[in-house]
Design a protein around this motif. Structure first.
Motif, PDB file in Angstrom:
ATOM      1  N   ASP A 883       0.721  -1.051  -0.027  1.00  0.00           N
ATOM      2  CA  ASP A 883      -0.055   0.149   0.015  1.00  0.00           C
ATOM      3  C   ASP A 883       0.807   1.338   0.030  1.00  0.00           C
ATOM      4  N   GLU A 884       2.005   1.155   0.486  1.00  0.00           N
ATOM      5  CA  GLU A 884       2.894   2.372   0.611  1.00  0.00           C
ATOM      6  C   GLU A 884       4.232   2.185   0.541  1.00  0.00           C
ATOM      7  N   ILE A 885       5.155   2.908  -0.184  1.00  0.00           N
ATOM      8  CA  ILE A 885       6.400   3.198  -0.014  1.00  0.00           C
ATOM      9  C   ILE A 885       7.108   3.779   1.264  1.00  0.00           C
ATOM     10  N   PRO A 886       8.028   2.867   1.538  1.00  0.00           N
ATOM     11  CA  PRO A 886       8.624   3.806   3.038  1.00  0.00           C
ATOM     12  C   PRO A 886       9.040   5.022   2.824  1.00  0.00           C
ATOM     13  N   TYR A 887       8.649   6.122   3.713  1.00  0.00           N
ATOM     14  CA  TYR A 887       8.929   7.485   3.542  1.00  0.00           C
ATOM     15  C   TYR A 887      10.533   7.690   3.626  1.00  0.00           C
ATOM     16  N   GLU A 888      11.106   6.907   4.242  1.00  0.00           N
ATOM     17  CA  GLU A 888      12.476   6.799   4.325  1.00  0.00           C
ATOM     18  C   GLU A 888      13.343   6.618   2.987  1.00  0.00           C
ATOM     19  N   ILE A 889      12.339   6.241   2.117  1.00  0.00           N
ATOM     20  CA  ILE A 889      13.220   6.078   0.660  1.00  0.00           C
ATOM     21  C   ILE A 889      13.446   7.315   0.046  1.00  0.00           C
ATOM     22  N   GLY A 890      12.518   8.330   0.248  1.00  0.00           N
ATOM     23  CA  GLY A 890      12.619   9.722  -0.111  1.00  0.00           C
ATOM     24  C   GLY A 890      13.634  10.505   0.668  1.00  0.00           C
ATOM     25  N   GLU A 891      14.329   9.990   1.641  1.00  0.00           N
ATOM     26  CA  GLU A 891      15.417  10.882   2.213  1.00  0.00           C
ATOM     27  C   GLU A 891      16.660  10.160   1.751  1.00  0.00           C
ATOM     28  N   GLU A 913       3.498  11.610  -2.502  1.00  0.00           N
ATOM     29  CA  GLU A 913       3.616  12.212  -1.188  1.00  0.00           C
ATOM     30  C   GLU A 913       5.169  12.401  -0.830  1.00  0.00           C
ATOM     31  N   ILE A 914       5.778  11.318  -1.188  1.00  0.00           N
ATOM     32  CA  ILE A 914       7.267  11.384  -0.971  1.00  0.00           C
ATOM     33  C   ILE A 914       7.857  12.566  -1.899  1.00  0.00           C
ATOM     34  N   GLN A 915       7.510  12.578  -2.912  1.00  0.00           N
ATOM     35  CA  GLN A 915       7.969  13.734  -3.888  1.00  0.00           C
ATOM     36  C   GLN A 915       7.568  15.139  -3.557  1.00  0.00           C
ATOM     37  N   GLN A 916       6.519  15.189  -2.988  1.00  0.00           N
ATOM     38  CA  GLN A 916       6.051  16.526  -2.393  1.00  0.00           C
ATOM     39  C   GLN A 916       6.824  16.811  -1.228  1.00  0.00           C
ATOM     40  N   GLU A 917       6.983  15.737  -0.262  1.00  0.00           N
ATOM     41  CA  GLU A 917       7.771  16.056   0.934  1.00  0.00           C
ATOM     42  C   GLU A 917       9.156  16.560   0.634  1.00  0.00           C
ATOM     43  N   LEU A 919      10.043  18.061  -2.267  1.00  0.00           N
ATOM     44  CA  LEU A 919       9.953  19.479  -2.603  1.00  0.00           C
ATOM     45  C   LEU A 919       9.857  20.565  -1.693  1.00  0.00           C
ATOM     46  N   GLU A 920       9.304  20.205  -0.463  1.00  0.00           N
ATOM     47  CA  GLU A 920       9.322  21.197   0.592  1.00  0.00           C
ATOM     48  C   GLU A 920      10.706  21.174   1.422  1.00  0.00           C
ATOM     49  N   TYR A 921      11.357  20.310   1.225  1.00  0.00           N
ATOM     50  CA  TYR A 921      12.831  20.409   1.768  1.00  0.00           C
ATOM     51  C   TYR A 921      13.745  20.880   0.842  1.00  0.00           C
ATOM     52  N   GLY A 922      13.335  21.339  -0.194  1.00  0.00           N
ATOM     53  CA  GLY A 922      14.255  21.856  -1.414  1.00  0.00           C
ATOM     54  C   GLY A 922      14.804  20.941  -2.392  1.00  0.00           C
ATOM     55  N   ASN A 923      14.423  19.744  -2.518  1.00  0.00           N
ATOM     56  CA  ASN A 923      14.929  18.718  -3.130  1.00  0.00           C
ATOM     57  C   ASN A 923      13.900  18.840  -4.359  1.00  0.00           C
ATOM     58  N   GLU A 924      14.388  19.257  -5.644  1.00  0.00           N
ATOM     59  CA  GLU A 924      13.792  19.382  -6.796  1.00  0.00           C
ATOM     60  C   GLU A 924      13.991  18.212  -7.948  1.00  0.00           C
ATOM     61  N   GLY A 925      15.000  17.399  -7.281  1.00  0.00           N
ATOM     62  CA  GLY A 925      15.435  16.172  -8.473  1.00  0.00           C
ATOM     63  C   GLY A 925      14.717  15.024  -8.481  1.00  0.00           C
ATOM     64  N   LEU A 926      13.789  14.809  -7.304  1.00  0.00           N
ATOM     65  CA  LEU A 926      13.161  13.525  -7.403  1.00  0.00           C
ATOM     66  C   LEU A 926      12.038  13.495  -8.442  1.00  0.00           C
ATOM     67  N   GLU A 927      11.978  12.480  -9.390  1.00  0.00           N
ATOM     68  CA  GLU A 927      10.926  12.449 -10.303  1.00  0.00           C
ATOM     69  C   GLU A 927       9.927  11.220 -10.160  1.00  0.00           C
ATOM     70  N   VAL A 928       8.775  11.330 -10.199  1.00  0.00           N
ATOM     71  CA  VAL A 928       7.867  10.262 -10.056  1.00  0.00           C
ATOM     72  C   VAL A 928       7.372   9.926 -11.325  1.00  0.00           C
ATOM     73  N   HIS A 929       7.207   8.657 -11.990  1.00  0.00           N
ATOM     74  CA  HIS A 929       6.689   8.184 -13.210  1.00  0.00           C
ATOM     75  C   HIS A 929       5.627   7.249 -12.995  1.00  0.00           C
ATOM     76  N   VAL A 930       4.796   7.282 -13.619  1.00  0.00           N
ATOM     77  CA  VAL A 930       3.422   6.449 -13.565  1.00  0.00           C
ATOM     78  C   VAL A 930       3.203   5.719 -14.958  1.00  0.00           C
ATOM     79  N   LYS A 931       3.536   4.201 -15.030  1.00  0.00           N
ATOM     80  CA  LYS A 931       3.654   3.544 -16.101  1.00  0.00           C
ATOM     81  C   LYS A 931       2.194   2.719 -16.535  1.00  0.00           C
ATOM     82  N   ARG A 932       1.729   3.305 -17.429  1.00  0.00           N
ATOM     83  CA  ARG A 932       0.288   2.730 -17.850  1.00  0.00           C
ATOM     84  C   ARG A 932       0.417   1.629 -18.655  1.00  0.00           C
ATOM     85  N   SER A 933      -0.182   0.628 -18.387  1.00  0.00           N
ATOM     86  CA  SER A 933      -0.231  -0.583 -19.180  1.00  0.00           C
ATOM     87  C   SER A 933      -1.101  -0.628 -20.312  1.00  0.00           C
TER      88      SER A 933
END
Length: 933
Positions: A883-891, A913-917, A919-933
């Motif tokens: 259901d969720e990715i460990p938030y620590e992954i974003g760190e 949510e990890i990406q948004q968090e 961004l709030e810390y000033g990290n703009e380099g993380l991308e999130v891709h959703v692969k559509r089948s």
């Protein structure tokens, strides 16, 4: 003969463009290209013009003037003086004379319905007046202009005599047309009225032009047209990005390289930014310098001073004194001022090292823009690189329409053929504009456009610059790619094996393996902007590549001219012609790219010269090819996408010099006769369930043994030498990793093994994998309804990439994998791990870059950012219970990408949510891709 004369003129001009001496300066190059374009138009309209003989004389006179201007005798007459200024002026006069001639020919053909209707811009009344003027006088008008060419020839010859220091009688003759004796096709007593008319003749109504997308812009309006945003398409975003970076807040001197292949618009982008009003206002001083390959410190300094509006004075002083003084003046003029310098067409780091000391760093937001085709030059100078992109289809069409029709839309009857022409340009702006310039000068009819051929004179000269600087081994690697079909996506592994089999890597650095050397060669070609990287692996290495259509056209021509490799399908598109000429072609070319169908010519296809065949098949054709008479063949490669073609193995096994074989086979059994191929290094079979004979172990040179799947390998009886060169074995079914097997493949680097059936277990001795000390990549698949846990399995510490599939290990025992010190890529597919919970611990996965989990029952994942300290990419597909990715992954500080599929909304929300968090810390380099089948 007229057609041959015009063709000869074009060939002479193309040869001159390929000169690599200092004579072909930018102004000279543009004049030559201008004359070449006029010759193309002359040739196109020739069949509709009645007086072929006069046209032939025009072409011959023009060619002889060109040959004289570039003759060693004429150029040497200038002594220490630079001949290029006068040469450019004389070529300009020639271009003007030829423009008038060609313009009248185009008018005549349009009005008299030669190849199309009159131009849209000419009204009926204008047509009537023009028709009365030229309809009945084609011969007289051409006589007038040819007489103008005569007088120009006399003028050039007299200029040469004025400059000459030696006896003018030693100088070569230009042409019979340059004397008072008139050549065939003209009367000796050409009327004075005709001569007089030449000095006051009316301008032709057909205005045609040479479209300019110059790689060398300048502020000089006499050489380069102004460039504005209205003249270009598809780079608005690039312009905004460059202006934003140039006017950014960094106070340090910033260097901004623009990188891309020749003709993609690097200099055009730099020129638009350079001339932007906001940029002019932002900087105290601006300067533009063209470096090029044959740069000199004196030339760069002179250009800088001229661009800074400072007088250049060299009279009476030696060169060292001049250089020292000019360096001082440049430095003083820039000191304390915010400056923008454009260094256009940079070819080497050495050139940058030569000029960098001219530019003081005043900590006042000064900027330097570089344009270069070579990525390694850019990366050696700066990390802040701007990559140019190809235009998409919509942008390409807009640019084409604008250059041909201005503000109007393309007529409906021309859209189909026009769009086909534009698609053939491959999104390269220079090629689109060149084609537009050519098409704008011929009748606007579908028939005319369909007949036109691409004018590659300018494009070829651009690519020749990049090609000519390549070392010998890179030239071979590049030309070899002409054997692959257009738009074919070449796999890195495929190309590298072929280069090695051809022997291109034999003279490379002995401290590196041939494979590593070949990978470096491919990256060098990509950095030179000659090869396009289509996809890359997670470690940054190229996975697949191809040639841009324009580059491939050049590559095919160059490979054919050098008799390095002949792409038969490109030279003989008609199958009847191929059938007729192929036997002769094979006698004269060592390497060929050909279709399997063409090789099915049995006894008529014979060559003891041909050593390499890259083979493709026509759609819907499944031939049995014949290689019976290719006695010297060393490389036989069938493209994998055409794997229905096959060969008579009895023929193939007689090719004793064969080092590389990639093909389908008629059935799954490989006969013992394969032992004859003692030079074989690579064997690739496009088939599943392949049964290899025990004689395969006698092939001592074998480096790569690959099939969709092999039946269990049989070991020879008794003592036998190992295959010490074998690096790849894939895919081996029910592979028994016994101690003896390990000894037979001691240097294996890439191993693919799969298991099926109910008896999967200890009998396969997988514990011995740890003894394969050079193994870097392992793919382990289990296809069994009952797959026991291999929790006692120990992998070799040399592993860099590991792929597990089908119930190999439990999540609780992932320490087996996490402890691998060099592991960078881990792929877990098809329920590779048992269980629902995974808790990582400190000290594991220290070098892991990419983690992929595809199809898993994992529900709970507990981890910490320190457990994956170098992770860059996390991919989660078909994990319905997570259901969720460990938030620590974003760190994780190195994380760049999280990719999830579209089946789990909760996972998508978690990733965002990890990406948004971050961004709030000033990290703009993380991308999130959703692969559509």
């Amino acid at each position: 003969m007229a057609y041959e004369a015009v063709e000869s003129l074009q060939q002479t001009l193309r040869i001159i463009l390929l000169r690599d001496d200092g004579v072909i300066t930018t102004p000279v190059k543009h004049q030559i290209i201008s004359i070449h374009d006029k010759a193309v138009v002359l040739q196109f309209n020739l069949k509709h013009f009645p007086d072929k003989e006069t046209t032939r004389e025009v072409a011959n006179t023009t060619e002889e003037i060109i040959q004289y201007l570039f003759s060693p005798q004429y150029l040497s007459d200038f002594g220490s003086k630079n001949p290029t200024v006068r040469l450019s002026d004389q070529l300009g006069e020639l271009a003007e004379e030829l423009e008038s001639t060609v313009g009248y020919m185009v008018d005549y053909c349009k009005i008299n319905g030669g190849s199309g209707s009159p131009a849209v811009s000419v009204g009926s009344s204008s047509r009537s007046a023009l028709k009365s003027q030229v309809e009945d006088l084609p011969v007289e008008l051409l006589a007038i202009y040819t007489n103008g060419l005569r007088r120009l020839a006399d003028k050039i010859l007299s200029t040469g005599r004025e400059v000459a220091d030696d006896d003018p009688s030693d100088r070569p003759s230009i042409s019979p047309l340059a004397s008072k004796d008139v050549a065939a096709g003209f009367d000796d007593d050409l009327s004075d009225s005709a001569v007089a008319a030449s000095s006051s003749r009316p301008a032709p109504t057909s205005k045609y032009f040479v479209a300019d997308f110059a790689e060398d812009p300048s502020d000089s309006p006499s050489i380069y047209p102004p460039t504005s945003r209205d003249d270009v398409v598809g780079i608005d975003e690039d312009i905004l990005q460059m202006i934003d970076r140039i006017t950014g807040n960094s106070r340090d001197q910033d260097i901004l390289p623009i990188v891309g292949m020749g003709g993609i618009g690097k200099s055009t982008l730099a020129k638009i930014v350079y001339d932007d009003p906001s940029i002019k206002q932002h900087f105290d001083v601006r300067a533009w310098v063209t470096i090029s390959q044959d740069y000199s410190e004196e030339s760069i300094l002179s250009q800088l001073l001229a661009s800074l509006n400072r007088k250049v004075d060299v009279d009476g002083r030696d060169s060292l004194e001049v250089i020292t003084d000019e360096m001082r003046r440049v430095y003083q003029n820039l000191w304390g001022r915010r400056y923008l310098i454009v260094m256009d067409d940079m070819w080497s780091v050495e050139a940058w090292d030569c000029v960098r000391r001219f530019f003081p760093d005043n900590s006042n937001r000064s900027r330097i823009i570089l344009t270069t085709r070579q990525m390694d030059v850019a990366t050696a100078i700066s990390r802040n690189i701007h990559m140019m992109r190809f235009l998409d289809d919509e942008q390409s069409w807009r640019l084409f329409q604008r250059k041909v029709f201005g503000d109007q839309d393309c007529p409906l009857d021309l859209q189909s053929v026009g769009q086909k022409i534009v698609r053939g340009c491959g999104g390269l702006p220079l090629k689109i504009v060149t084609m537009a310039g050519l098409l704008s000068r011929i009748p606007s009819t579908p028939k005319s456009w369909q007949q036109i051929e691409v004018n590659d004179g300018q494009l070829e000269s651009i690519l020749s610059l990049s090609y000519n600087i390549l070392p010998t081994h890179l030239r071979k690697c590049f030309l070899y790619m002409s054997g692959f079909p257009e738009d074919y996506e070449i796999r890195n592994s495929e190309l590298i094996k072929l280069w090695i089999a051809e022997g291109f890597m034999e003279q490379r650095n002995k401290s590196k393996s041939a494979e590593v050397a070949a990978e470096e060669c491919l990256e060098d070609l990509i950095k030179q902007s000659l090869v396009l990287a289509i996809s890359r692996k997670i470690d940054g290495k190229t996975k697949s590549c191809r040639l841009h259509s324009m580059v491939r056209d050049f590559c095919v021509r160059q490979a054919g001219q050098e008799k390095f490799l002949l792409s038969v399908m490109d030279y003989f598109s008609n199958p009847i012609l191929r059938r007729h000429f192929l036997p002769q072609v094979l006698q004269n070319h060592r390497r060929i790219g050909v279709s399997c169908h063409d090789l099915h010519l049995k006894d008529s296809t014979h060559s003891s010269c041909t050593t390499s065949i890259i083979c493709s098949s026509q759609r819907g054709y499944k031939p049995k090819g014949s290689v019976d008479n290719f006695t010297s063949l060393r490389v036989l490669h069938v493209l994998r996408r055409n794997d229905h073609s096959y060969w008579e193995l009895g023929q193939v096994f007689e090719l004793i010099y064969l080092t590389y074989l990639a093909s389908n086979i008629p059935d799954s059994i490989v006969p013992p006769a394969i032992a004859k191929l003692q030079n074989l290094q690579t064997l690739i079979i496009y088939r599943s369930g392949v049964r290899l004979p025990v004689e395969i172990w006698s092939l001592r040179q074998l480096r790569h043994l690959i099939a969709f799947s092999f039946h269990p390998l049989l070991l020879p009886e008794g003592a036998s030498l190992s295959l010490e060169n074998l690096q790849t074995l894939s895919m081996a079914t029910n592979f028994v990793c016994s101690e003896r097997m390990v000894k037979m493949i001691p240097n294996i680097k890439k191993l693919g093994i799969c298991y099926s059936g109910e008896k999967f277990g200890a009998g396969y001795h997988l514990g011995n994998l740890i003894h394969l000390l050079r193994l870097e990549k392992l793919k382990l698949e289990v296809h069994s309804s009952f797959a026991p846990h291999l929790d006692n399995l120990v992998f070799p510490p040399s592993l860099i990439k590991l792929e597990l599939s089908g119930g190999c290990i439990s999540w609780n025992n992932m320490t087996i994998v996490g402890s691998l010190p060099k592991l960078q890529v881990l792929t877990l597919k098809n329920y590779a791990c048992h269980g629902e919970q995974w808790e990582t611990i400190d000290g594991e996965f220290g070098n892991l870059i990419h983690l992929l989990i595809d199809q898993s029952n994992l529900k709970c994942w507990t981890t910490d950012s320190s457990h994956f300290p170098r992770l860059q990419c996390l991919t989660l597909h078909r994990c319905p219970y997570l259901d969720e990715i460990p938030y620590e992954i974003g760190e994780i500080p190195t994380l760049q990408l999280i990719e999830v599929d579209g089946h789990s909304q909760s996972l998508m929300d978690s990733a965002k949510e990890i990406q948004q968090e971050q961004l709030e810390y000033g990290n703009e380099g993380l991308e999130v891709h959703v692969k559509r089948s």
